[in-house]
Structure formats: structure tokens, C-alpha cells
Design an enzyme around this catalytic site. Structure first.
Site, PDB file in Angstrom:
ATOM      1  N   ASP A 479       0.831  -1.208   0.000  1.00  0.00           N
ATOM      2  CA  ASP A 479       0.000   0.000   0.000  1.00  0.00           C
ATOM      3  C   ASP A 479       0.865   1.257   0.000  1.00  0.00           C
ATOM      4  O   ASP A 479       2.071   1.209   0.285  1.00  0.00           O
ATOM      5  CB  ASP A 479      -0.878  -0.052   1.264  1.00  0.00           C
ATOM      6  N   ASP A 549     -10.656   1.977  -3.473  1.00  0.00           N
ATOM      7  CA  ASP A 549     -11.206   1.747  -2.129  1.00  0.00           C
ATOM      8  C   ASP A 549     -12.725   1.762  -2.153  1.00  0.00           C
ATOM      9  O   ASP A 549     -13.351   1.467  -1.139  1.00  0.00           O
ATOM     10  CB  ASP A 549     -10.706   2.831  -1.166  1.00  0.00           C
TER      11      ASP A 549
END
Ligand code: DGJ
Length: 744
Positions: A479, A549
Site C-alpha cells: 500500500d 477503495d
């Protein structure tokens, strides 16, 4: 496929069955662009395509060559300052303060295959007969710089990969302040420009507009390729649609600051530039040193936008992605992020994993919060040691326990970041990007580690490699949750600060490379707060990426649809999540969530224990379905059929290489009463084969492609498989199977 050089006219012709790319060296030594498009016959002389003009107010750098003002020549790698008043591809600040450079042809070589670009991601070949490469060397004796332009043409499709290298041969230092990866001057401007834009949780929505005099430009200055713009642009003719017409794609194989622009001059010539964003970029070249730009990949087709996308899909799936996972069916995973966020312990995780195992899931992924003092997003980043109070036997123990359940284990990391509240930051406060004397800006309570410093990369590598060596980790989600600000490195001198953004990305690539070399069987998925680094650079290291997301099914139809213009289904992380959805609070049917997530690397992002028994049975069925069809979905040919940006109903499909199997996904946002029937025109089938639809009626391929598959709103009284019950956020899958013995 060939690359011809015609000595007398100094003309280069790169050609395969689909395209021609033609350049020539002018009398002035300038490398001029003559043609890029559908394949045309080779000939010795294409100079009539030059359109050299003598116009008022032009400048002529070379006496006696009044037909060749730089302003009116279509060029391969132009520079500003000697009569070309458009944006340039290269700029070099020299010792005497001049920024002028003007490159003239010196020599060239032609070779089979394609060279790699050291330290940089790039498309590759597996054997030399897949591509040919032309390397042209140009020089500017006045400033002492040498320029190498690389052009690779691939055997099968209209693909040209390009990059540039600048070498200092001057005897003194110089600063490169602009070094684009490609320039393409097109002879007209009758194009629509399509970019893929958005923001966090709504990435890569296509946006189009007509070219006109002036400049259109997209860029990232966020240190990653960004949620806001993607390093990919399409130029298409106004009448080009998904299935026919001319289009050219420009894709930049890079994960940092970029710029892609189109400049239309008053004579309707269009200049495309793509490369590292020149803002805050400079690179000091001591004498003898070189700078290699990242690669840009251009694709031309006259077969419409689906064809353009399919060319990129195949190239990036097969000749950009690497490693054993490139061709493997991707595991069905469950990720605990939306199930628990930071609120977990080992018992809770194993309960989620056990239920997932019962439902057929193959990989359990532990997301953020497993290390250091990371109980929320205030602390702990940088301390890659397991939090033993949550996981008594550490990652080694948990990974073994998950494997004992019969699943593989995956782990989340965010190696480039540090919380000020961390042991790492306390020990090395100078290891983050910051300007001395100024407080660095926080974002999500974190700072960015200075990956331009090899010792920082080494340290993070050491911590991560230790965990990977002592645990059973089969998958990594990497990430990156903030943009870069205060981009300054304490380790570099003043005259090298313009290098930090690029050195940072080189550091990221270096860490990736070291990890994938040592742990080749780990499947990497890149992520940057969802899709802020969904770019070809990342795909070279991580064959899949977390698309967004936003896990809401209807939002995802749009995001995955937009993403598909450049990127293959096999790289799009897409999961079924809980309702009400955590981003938009929408309640969509479980079936719709699955029907959308199937068109990607499928997984779950919720605690399956919280579903009813009936829903758990559905989940088992979805998992079984994906296992049966993931090869078709992830490695078949993908077509967009109807756009969710234009219609209430949308559709896409995949078809197998032998055209015997196809899967169509149909999605309707809002239900409508007493509405008309819809026909979804299928693509890519064999016109002469008969296809049974959902094990029911059979139709010839040509009928399905020409009249379409009929779907109704469900209130019109038609009976049969294709009836749609009236509900919002509806989806339906159509499985088409060719059968030999049908007589229609
Ligand atoms: C952003 C990612 O996109 C999410 O999936 C999750 O991993 C969080 N970061 C964790 O902090």
C-alpha cells in the site's frame, strides 16, 4: 515485421502487418516524423510528407535551409529555443547558463528483440523474433550532449515502445531539466482526447473532449501516478466507437510524477508529449553519465476502442507482468480490512479465515494493523515487527495456523511510510522527505520515507525480508497512503534536489525487485489508497492492483469499466464487500456485488460469519463459479458492450480464445417500470457457431452479434430466461457455450 533504413533519403520505416512508423533525417540533421498509422507500402522516399513551410515570423537556425523552420517540422524529439515555439521534449541547463540544445542525427543500429531498461519497468520480449528495436543516436556538439532514441516495434500488433537516453559528453556537468519519453507530431488535429480522471474512490472515469488550438494536459505532481489522473490517454477520430475506427493510445510505464499533453498549433499539427513531469524535475549529469527515461507505449489501431484496449491488455498481461503469477489463475482471497479495520486479534482473524475456508476461499489476507504500535492510523508505520499482544505467535505463527486451515496466507505492508509516533522515526528523524527548517506536512498522520536514500531502502528491506523468510507468506498487498510533499532529501546536495521524486520511485522499484527476486512465488498486489498507483510501472512488479477503495458494486462498474480501457481484467483487484456499503452506504444485492467482482481478481472484503446461512450458501456458489471460470475471465478477450457513463444499463463480456465460451455481465442501476426491451449486442463470437445461453435457448453467433441478446425490464410479460425482475442495482450473467450438434 521489419525496420528498413533507406540510405539515400535517410528514411526509417518500422513496419509490421498492422502499422507503419516512418521518420527521416532532414538535411539539417533533425530527425523528422513522417507517418504513424495503418501499414503502408515501403518506398525509398517519403519526403513529400514533410510539409515544410516558409511562413512569416519563422526562424531558420541553419543558413540556406529556409524550408525547414523547426516550427513547421513534425519532429521526433524537439527542443525549445531555436525556432520551435511549441512545448519541447528535452531541455538541458549547461555550465554557461544556456538551456539550448539541438540534436542532429549521428548514427543508428537495428537489432532483434528489445533491450531492458536498467532499474526501470518496461515491456519485454521472450524471444528475439517477437520485436525489433531501432536505436538512433543524435548529438549536439555545441552543448556536448548525446541523445539515444529507442523504438521497438512488436511483431503482431500496432505497438511501438519508446524511450530516450541523454548522455553528457561535454567534459563538464550539465542539468537535465526536461526529458520526455515520447514526442509524436501528428499532421492533423481531428481527434477526440480521452483521459481517465477522478479522485480517491472514483478513479479512472473516462472524460473526452475535442482537440483544438492550444494545449490539453494531464499530470500528476503527487509523487505517485495518482487517483486524479492516470498515465494513459487515447486520441480517437470523432467517429471512432468501441468496434470501429482509428485510435492511438499513449501509455506511460511509470509510477511517479508524469505529464501527457496534446498541443495543437495554428496549422492544426498535433504534438503529443509524454514523460516525467518537468515540474520540480532536474537531473545532474556529470561528464560521462547518462539519464534513461522511463518507457512510453504507443498503440495504433483502426479497429475501434475495444481493439485498442485488447492490444494493451495482452501486452501488459503477457509482456509487462512477470514471474510465475503472470499466467496463473489468481487465488480467491478474503481481506479483513472492511471486516475489522484495526479492531482484531488472532482469534477474530482465524474465525474469519475458517468461515472463508468453509466457503471455498483460498487465501486469507491480513491488512493494516498487525505490527508495532499500529492500533489505529496514528502510530507504528515503519516498525515492521509483529504486534505480539494481538498475534501471540507473530506472523510466523498466524501464517502457519492459516495454512493449517488449508488456506494460503497474505500480508499487507506500507513500506514507504513512517508515523512520527514510531521507533523508526524516533531513531532516524532525518529519514523522511522534508525540507530542513520546515515542518513536513502530515497526511493520514504519516510522513514519506526518503526512498531516494539506499540505506533507507536497505533498512526497510531488511525488516520485511526477515518476516517473509520466517513466515509462510504467499501474497503481499503493498500500500501507499499519501501523496508526497516537501520533496527534499537531506542526503543529496543542493544541485541534486530536482532528482528526489524520480530517485524515490527508483527506490520503490528497487525494493520491489529485491523482494520479487528473493520471493518469486509471492503474489504481489499493488495499492495506493485504492487506485492511486494503478499504472503500468507497478504491473511490472505486481501483476495485480487494488482497483479502488470504493467497493460499492455500482460504483465499481464505472471504475472497472474506465480502468479496462488500458488495463487487463487479470490485474484488477475486485472484492465483494458488506452492505450498507462502507463508502456510499448503498445496499446492493449480494448477487450484483459478486457479478461485478467476478470481472477482476475476485475476493471478499467482509466477515462471512455475519452473513445469513442462505447468503453463505450463495457465497459458496460464487466461489465455485469463479474457480470454474477464472481462466476464461482473467485470460479471455474482454469487450466493453455498453457504458455505465452513458446508460442506466451497462454490459461487458469476456470470450475465450477459441470463441467457444463467453461470459456477459449485464448491470442495471435503477429499475424502471413498464420499460422497453434492451438488446445487448455481443462481440467477438464466431458468427457460424451456435451458442446456448445459460443452458437454455441457442442462437447463432452472428445473430447474437447483430440483433443482440434481448433483456427486458421484467414487467413486460415476456417469459423465459432473460426476464429481469424489477429491482434497483440489478445484474445478470449470461454464459454462452458453443455446441456442435445444435440444429436451428
Ligand atoms: C488503503 C487501502 O486501499 C485499503 O484497502 C486498506 O489496505 C487501507 N489502506 C489500510 O490502511
Amino acid at each position: 515485421m521489419f525496420i528498413n533504413y533507406h540510405e539515400r533519403t535517410r528514411t526509417f520505416h518500422l513496419q509490421n502487418d498492422k502499422i507503419s512508423y516512418i521518420m527521416c533525417v532532414l538535411k539539417t540533421g533533425t530527425l523528422a516524423q513522417l507517418y504513424f498509422g495503418k501499414k503502408i507500402h515501403d518506398r525509398e522516399d517519403f519526403s513529400h510528407l514533410l510539409e515544410g513551410a516558409v511562413r512569416s515570423h519563422s526562424a531558420f537556425p541553419q543558413d540556406g535551409e529556409y524550408g525547414y523552420s523547426p516550427e513547421h517540422i513534425k519532429q521526433e524529439y524537439p527542443s525549445f529555443g531555436t525556432g520551435d515555439f511549441r512545448q519541447g521534449a528535452v531541455e538541458i541547463m549547461q555550465e554557461n547558463g544556456s538551456r539550448l540544445c539541438r540534436f542532429k542525427y549521428s548514427s543508428h543500429s537495428i537489432s532483434a528483440g528489445k533491450p531492458s531498461l536498467p532499474g526501470l519497468p518496461a515491456v519485454y520480449t521472450e524471444s528475439d523474433d517477437e520485436a525489433m528495436t531501432l536505436s538512433i543516436i543524435l548529438e549536439d556538439p555545441a552543448c556536448g550532449a548525446e541523445l539515444t532514441l529507442l523504438y521497438t516495434i512488436f511483431e503482431d500488433e500496432g505497438i511501438i515502445a519508446r524511450s530516450a537516453k541523454i548522455t553528457n559528453r561535454s567534459g563538464s556537468a550539465m542539468q537535465l531539466t526536461r526529458a520526455m519519453s515520447l514526442c509524436l507530431d501528428l499532421p492533423d488535429s481531428n481527434y477526440e482526447w480521452i483521459q481517465f480522471s477522478g479522485s480517491w474512490a472514483r478513479e479512472r472515469h473516462p472524460l473526452s473532449r475535442r482537440l483544438d488550438t492550444g494545449i490539453i494536459q494531464i499530470e500528476s505532481l503527487r509523487g505517485h501516478s495518482s487517483h486524479q489522473q492516470n498515465p494513459f490517454v487515447i486520441l480517437k477520430r470523432p467517429n471512432t466507437d468501441e468496434s470501429a475506427g482509428e485510435a492511438i493510445g499513449f501509455s506511460f510505464v511509470y509510477s511517479g510524477n508524469f505529464r501527457i499533453s496534446a498541443q495543437v498549433d495554428p496549422y492544426r499539427v498535433t504534438r503529443i508529449l509524454a514523460g516525467i513531469n518537468p515540474t520540480w524535475f532536474s537531473w545532474k549529469l556529470d561528464t560521462g553519465e547518462s539519464f534513461q527515461t522511463p518507457e512510453a507505449v504507443m498503440v495504433y489501431t483502426n479497429g475501434g476502442l475495444n481493439k485498442l484496449s485488447q492490444i494493451y491488455h495482452k501486452l501488459y498481461r503477457e509482456r509487462l507482468a512477470r514471474g510465475p503469477w503472470r499466467d496463473r489463475e489468481r487465488p480467491i482471497l478474503i481481506n479483513n480490512w472492511e471486516a475489522t479495520y484495526f479492531d482484531f486479534n488472532e482469534e477474530k482473524l482465524l474465525k474469519i479465515a475458517s468461515k472463508a475456508k468453509e466457503c471455498g476461499v483460498e487465501l486469507f489476507v491480513l491488512d493494516d494493523g498487525w505490527f508495532g504500535a499500529r492500533r489505529n492510523d496514528d502510530a507504528g508505520l515503519g516498525d515492521w515487527v509483529p504486534a505480539y499482544e494481538l498475534l501471540p505467535d507473530g506472523i510466523a505463527g498466524l501464517s502457519r495456523k492459516v495454512e493449517d486451515l488449508g488456506m494460503k496466507f497474505g500480508l499487507w505492508i506500507e513500506p514507504e511510510m513512517v508515523n512520527p509516533d514510531s521507533d523508526l522515526y524516533r531513531a532516524h528523524p532525518d529519514w523522511c522527505l522534508h525540507v530542513p527548517g520546515r515542518k513536513p506536512s502530515l497526511s493520514r498522520n504519516q510522513l514519506v520515507l526518503d526512498f531516494s536514500r539506499p540505506e533507507v531502502v536497505d533498512h526497510i528491506h531488511g525488516m520485511l525480508a526477515k518476516i517473509l523468510r520466517e513466515s509462510k507468506v504467499s501474497y503481499i498487498k503493498w500500500d501507499m497512503n499519501r501523496s508526497i510533499t516537501e520533496c527534499y532529501s537531506e542526503a543529496l546536495p543542493a544541485d541534486r534536489q530536482g532528482e528526489v521524486y524520480h530517485r524515490y520511485i527508483l527506490g520503490v522499484y528497487d525494493l520491489y525487485e529485491r523482494l520479487i527476486q528473493e520471493f518469486p512465488d509471492i503474489l504481489f498486489e499493488s495499492c495506493a489508497g485504492g487506485g492511486a498507483r494503478f499504472d503500468p510501472g507497478m504491473l511490472y512488479y505486481a501483476p495485480q492492483a487494488w482497483t479502488s477503495d470504493d467497493t460499492d458494486a455500482m460504483e465499481r462498474v464505472k471504475i472497472q469499466y474506465g480502468t479496462s480501457f488500458c488495463y487487463p481484467v487479470s490485474c484488477m483487484g475486485s472484492h465483494v464487500s458488506a452492505v450498507p456499503n462502507h463508502q456510499v452506504a448503498r445496499i446492493t444485492p449480494l448477487k450484483t456485488r459478486a457479478d461485478v467482482a467476478f470481472f477482476g481478481t475476485f475476493g471478499y472484503e467482509l466477515d462471512l460469519n455475519r452473513l445469513s446461512e442462505e447468503e453463505q450458501e450463495q457465497v459458496k456458489e460464487y466461489t465455485r463459479f469463479m474457480k470454474e471460470y477464472r481462466r476464461l475471465i482473467q485470460y479471455g478477450t474482454f469487450y466493453r458492450l455498453r457504458s455505465p457513463f452513458k446508460h442506466n444499463e451497462s454490459a461487458w463480456m469476456v470470450v475465450s480464445d477459441d470463441k467457444k465460451e463467453a461470459l456477459v455481465g449485464f448491470y442495471r442501476t435503477l429499475s424502471r417500470v413498464n420499460y422497453h426491451f434492451s438488446r445487448i449486442k455481443i462481440q467477438g463470437l464466431d458468427p457460424d457457431m451456435c451458442y446456448r445461453v445459460n443452458d437454455g435457448e441457442a442462437y447463432y453467433g452472428d445473430e447474437l452479434m447483430s440483433t443482440g441478446l434481448i433483456v427486458s425490464d421484467g414487467t413486460s410479460g415476456k417469459t423465459g430466461d432473460n426476464i429481469l425482475p424489477p429491482s434497483d442495482f440489478f445484474s445478470q450473467l449470461f454464459m454462452l457455450r458453443a455446441e456442435d450438434d445444435i440444429n436451428l
